[in-house]
Design a protein around this motif. Structure first.
Motif, PDB file in Angstrom:
ATOM      1  N   TYR A 166       0.701  -1.152   0.012  1.00 39.33           N
ATOM      2  CA  TYR A 166       0.030  -0.078  -0.078  1.00 39.33           C
ATOM      3  C   TYR A 166       0.990   1.185  -0.077  1.00 39.33           C
ATOM      4  CZ  TYR A 166      -3.569  -3.258   1.037  1.00 39.33           C
ATOM      5  OH  TYR A 166      -4.297  -4.421   1.246  1.00 39.33           O
ATOM      6  N   ALA A 187     -13.158   1.460   5.468  1.00 35.99           N
ATOM      7  CA  ALA A 187     -13.311   1.008   4.102  1.00 35.99           C
ATOM      8  C   ALA A 187     -13.553   1.917   3.126  1.00 35.99           C
ATOM      9  CB  ALA A 187     -14.498  -0.116   4.047  1.00 35.99           C
ATOM     10  N   GLN A 188     -14.548   3.010   3.451  1.00 35.97           N
ATOM     11  CA  GLN A 188     -14.816   4.104   2.428  1.00 35.97           C
ATOM     12  C   GLN A 188     -13.344   4.831   2.286  1.00 35.97           C
ATOM     13  OE1 GLN A 188     -17.975   5.794   4.709  1.00 35.97           O
ATOM     14  NE2 GLN A 188     -19.520   5.107   3.256  1.00 35.97           N
ATOM     15  N   ARG A 238     -11.162   2.869   0.146  1.00 38.87           N
ATOM     16  CA  ARG A 238     -11.534   2.743  -1.526  1.00 38.87           C
ATOM     17  C   ARG A 238     -11.383   4.077  -2.006  1.00 38.87           C
ATOM     18  NH1 ARG A 238     -16.239  -0.108   0.648  1.00 38.87           N
ATOM     19  NH2 ARG A 238     -17.509   1.680   0.908  1.00 38.87           N
ATOM     20  N   GLY A 293      -7.534   3.816  -2.561  1.00 39.06           N
ATOM     21  CA  GLY A 293      -6.977   2.584  -3.326  1.00 39.06           C
ATOM     22  C   GLY A 293      -6.328   1.719  -2.377  1.00 39.06           C
ATOM     23  N   SER A 348      -6.854  -1.065   1.310  1.00 35.30           N
ATOM     24  CA  SER A 348      -7.584  -1.645   2.212  1.00 35.30           C
ATOM     25  C   SER A 348      -8.172  -1.185   3.462  1.00 35.30           C
ATOM     26  CB  SER A 348      -7.197  -3.233   2.623  1.00 35.30           C
ATOM     27  OG  SER A 348      -6.159  -3.098   3.356  1.00 35.30           O
TER      28      SER A 348
END
Length: 442
Positions: free
Chosen positions: A6, A40-41, A44, A47, A49
């Motif tokens: 990430y 989570a939002q 997203r 990009g 997790s």
């Protein structure tokens, strides 16, 4: 130092680096909560997790500069709030205390700015103001300068704040709490001996209310608020205040995915309170058992949930018997047979057996519930129960009941999600579109 896919680096054990990364995590978490985004939002949007965002917020992963830019863009954060564009905040000649103070100020500014940007107002943009979560962030990190007051006045202010909560007037409570917290803490610092212990109890209950308010908004700000409540309650030596603080802390633990630890905390605290042959202590223990049962149900521990509810019902029976009757109300919850029935609805819904909750819902007369907040809870739990049973019209009827008894409740994230489900359901229910418009869902 290893990197992850990430674009983040694992933290090392150097104290100053770890402290800085933890402060950065607090800034990101506060801004995310103020914007009412889940991990989570945010993930997203960037990009990543949800797990990666969680580790960044915990200070376990250090984002690269490129990753921080993406996070700042997603949260609409100024770059200096996350240590970019302000090299001086990381300079060698800045002391740790100075850096902490700057970061706390950045946290407050970031949280307030994000909260203001995310506000939804049905009246006009001019009516927008920081939400309760942002106000609690301010009370945590930039408390209002306050003068000490008398214990009597402080307790009167707490009673007034509690009345705002039980009446479900959360915006008023959010306006009132920062000043109350500042006054309570200033009063505590000015006292000594037994008076100081009493003031600790007042501080604890003020933070309990702050936690309750944050929980209503599903905000992670509940974590530090609950921690402050428990620390003050322990210092007070008052087992009842300790029980009240343990309850809200356990709810934050459940919300963060740690139901087993939450159940253990509630059980231990309830057992300790049950040792006191005191009606108020027993009543608090009963509420802890109910919360523990619901928490176990959320963790799909059916046997534990049913056993704990049976224990709660027995404890309430002792409290409401002729011999034992609480001389003073509990701070945010009441131990009554109607309350037991209310919890049975939530327990069965969480366990996936909502049909078993229907008889409990049917035998509750909402007027039996002592406050608007509890009546709204009845409407909320019934809405969830009927939603799980697939009855859209009864779900809507329960939401409308909630709106009628406590208009601010239907703007909570969980209830807005229910309204959205109804809005886009294949079955059209008259009035849903209007409810969605009133609550900012559409």
């Amino acid at each position: 130092m290893s990197s992850c896919r990430y674009g983040c680096h694992s933290t090392q054990s150097k104290g100053d680096t770890v402290s800085r990364q933890r402060q950065l995590g607090v800034v990101i978490r506060a801004a995310r909560c103020a914007r009412r985004m889940t991990q989570a939002q945010l993930g997203r949007a960037c990009g990543y997790s949800a797990s990666a965002i969680s580790r960044v917020e915990a200070g376990v992963l250090r984002p690269t500069e490129q990753a921080l830019l993406r996070i700042a863009q997603a949260l609409d954060l100024p770059l200096d709030a996350i240590g970019l564009g302000r090299p001086a905040t990381l300079a060698q000649d800045v002391t740790p205390d100075q850096e902490d103070a700057m970061l706390r100020r950045q946290l407050l500014v970031a949280g307030m700015a994000a909260a203001g940007a995310s506000m939804l107002s049905s009246a006009s943009a001019a009516a927008a103001r920081p939400d309760a979560s942002a106000r609690i962030v301010g009370a945590l990190y930039e408390p209002e300068p306050s003068e000490p007051t008398s214990l009597q006045q402080l307790k009167a202010s707490l009673i007034s704040a509690r009345a705002q909560f039980t009446a479900a007037r959360y915006r008023h409570l959010g306006d009132f709490l920062p000043g109350l917290l500042g006054s309570a803490q200033a009063t505590r610092e000015a006292l000594s001996g037994r008076s100081r212990e009493e003031a600790h109890g007042c501080v604890a209950r003020a933070w309990v209310l702050a936690t309750e308010l944050a929980l209503k908004a599903h905000s992670d700000v509940a974590w530090p608020a609950a921690d402050r409540a428990l620390a003050a309650a322990q210092a007070s030596g008052d087992p009842v205040a300790h029980g009240e603080a343990a309850r809200v802390l356990a709810i934050t633990m459940r919300r963060s995915g740690r139901p087993a630890a939450a159940v253990d905390l509630l059980r231990r605290t309830a057992d300790s309170l049950s040792q006191d042959r005191n009606d108020v202590s027993w009543a608090v223990a009963a509420t802890l058992l109910m919360t523990s049962a619901y928490t176990a149900a959320c963790g799909q521990r059916r046997g534990d949930a049913l056993d704990l509810m049976s224990g709660a019902a027995d404890a309430v029976g002792r409290v409401t018997s002729a011999r034992f009757r609480p001389s003073t109300p509990l701070f945010t919850v009441d131990a009554t047979s109607a309350q037991v029935d209310l919890y049975w609805i939530g327990v069965h819904t969480a366990l996936g057996t909502p049909d078993e909750g229907v008889p409990y819902a049917a035998r509750i007369a909402p007027g039996q519930l002592p406050t608007a907040e509890r009546r709204a809870r009845y409407g909320t739990d019934c809405a969830r129960m009927w939603h799980h049973l697939g009855d859209h019209r009864k779900t809507f009827a329960s939401l409308r009941f909630t709106e009628q008894v406590a208009p601010e409740e239907v703007r909570r994230p969980a209830l807005r999600a229910l309204t959205a489900d109804l809005l886009y359901a294949p079955v059209t229910v008259a009035g849903v579109r209007e409810l969605a418009a009133r609550t900012g869902v559409s």
